[in-house]
Scaffold this motif. Structure first.
Motif, PDB file in Angstrom:
ATOM      1  N   UNK A   1       0.802  -1.225   0.000  1.00 27.66           N
ATOM      2  CA  UNK A   1       0.000   0.000   0.000  1.00 27.66           C
ATOM      3  C   UNK A   1       0.845   1.292   0.000  1.00 27.66           C
ATOM      4  N   UNK A   2       2.145   1.179   0.136  1.00 28.79           N
ATOM      5  CA  UNK A   2       2.987   2.371   0.262  1.00 28.79           C
ATOM      6  C   UNK A   2       2.787   3.392  -0.864  1.00 28.79           C
ATOM      7  N   UNK A   3       2.725   3.002  -2.137  1.00 28.44           N
ATOM      8  CA  UNK A   3       2.514   4.026  -3.171  1.00 28.44           C
ATOM      9  C   UNK A   3       1.245   4.853  -2.950  1.00 28.44           C
ATOM     10  N   UNK A   4       0.191   4.230  -2.482  1.00 32.46           N
ATOM     11  CA  UNK A   4      -1.048   4.953  -2.196  1.00 32.46           C
ATOM     12  C   UNK A   4      -0.830   5.924  -1.034  1.00 32.46           C
ATOM     13  N   UNK A   5      -0.163   5.454   0.011  1.00 28.26           N
ATOM     14  CA  UNK A   5       0.110   6.326   1.164  1.00 28.26           C
ATOM     15  C   UNK A   5       0.962   7.523   0.765  1.00 28.26           C
ATOM     16  N   UNK A   6       1.976   7.292  -0.064  1.00 25.54           N
ATOM     17  CA  UNK A   6       2.840   8.392  -0.497  1.00 25.54           C
ATOM     18  C   UNK A   6       2.055   9.423  -1.315  1.00 25.54           C
ATOM     19  N   UNK A   7       1.087   8.979  -2.091  1.00 22.77           N
ATOM     20  CA  UNK A   7       0.274   9.910  -2.885  1.00 22.77           C
ATOM     21  C   UNK A   7      -0.549  10.842  -2.011  1.00 22.77           C
ATOM     22  N   UNK A   8      -0.915  10.392  -0.796  1.00 19.77           N
ATOM     23  CA  UNK A   8      -1.695  11.260   0.088  1.00 19.77           C
ATOM     24  C   UNK A   8      -0.816  11.989   1.100  1.00 19.77           C
ATOM     25  N   UNK A   9       0.522  11.899   0.908  1.00 19.84           N
ATOM     26  CA  UNK A   9       1.416  12.714   1.715  1.00 19.84           C
ATOM     27  C   UNK A   9       2.195  12.010   2.790  1.00 19.84           C
ATOM     28  N   UNK A  10       2.132  10.676   2.857  1.00 20.69           N
ATOM     29  CA  UNK A  10       2.892   9.954   3.888  1.00 20.69           C
ATOM     30  C   UNK A  10       4.370  10.106   3.613  1.00 20.69           C
ATOM     31  N   UNK A  11       5.095  10.545   4.627  1.00 21.72           N
ATOM     32  CA  UNK A  11       6.538  10.703   4.492  1.00 21.72           C
ATOM     33  C   UNK A  11       7.302   9.949   5.561  1.00 21.72           C
ATOM     34  N   UNK A  12       6.693   8.984   6.199  1.00 25.63           N
ATOM     35  CA  UNK A  12       7.379   8.208   7.219  1.00 25.63           C
ATOM     36  C   UNK A  12       6.795   8.404   8.600  1.00 25.63           C
ATOM     37  N   UNK A  13       5.955   9.404   8.770  1.00 24.80           N
ATOM     38  CA  UNK A  13       5.325   9.647  10.061  1.00 24.80           C
ATOM     39  C   UNK A  13       3.920   9.087  10.061  1.00 24.80           C
ATOM     40  N   UNK A  14       3.338   9.000  11.228  1.00 23.44           N
ATOM     41  CA  UNK A  14       1.962   8.507  11.330  1.00 23.44           C
ATOM     42  C   UNK A  14       1.019   9.476  10.622  1.00 23.44           C
TER      43      UNK A  14
END
Length: 111
Positions: A83-96
């Motif tokens: 799921x990481x690519x989806x999370x990165x698209x919404x702004x996930x940068x390693x933090x909760x």
């Protein structure tokens, strides 16, 4: 892996020093696992695999991939390591992530 790990051993049979040694060894094992498989470690097997076009992986890494696939099926996609690519698209940068893609506060869990 951005995960807090707590280990507590209780024993009426073993000495404190032996227990402390066992705890230290458990943390050493966890740190070795993180170095080897964390996406946050540039030289980890996972990072090298993600940066490659595929190829041969260790037996341990293949086992983890199979287990991740099994957990994904067993949870009907709730556990999804892809799921990481989806999370990165919404702004996930390693933090909760909190509501609306904004960083969340620290979450403490206890039992």
């Amino acid at each position: 892996m951005k995960t807090d790990v707590f280990i507590r051993l209780l024993s009426d049979v073993h000495e404190k020093e032996e227990i402390a040694s066992d705890i230290a060894r458990a943390f050493q094992m966890f740190r070795a696992f993180v170095r080897r498989f964390s996406r946050f470690e540039k030289e980890s097997e996972l990072s090298r695999f993600n940066a490659s076009e595929g190829g041969k992986v260790s037996a341990e890494f293949f086992f983890l991939l199979k287990e991740c696939s099994r957990f994904c099926r067993a949870t009907e996609g709730v556990f999804d390591p892809g799921i990481l690519p989806v999370l990165e698209k919404i702004g996930y940068g390693g933090q909760a992530i909190g509501i609306g893609g904004k960083p969340a506060g620290k979450l403490l869990l206890s039992n």
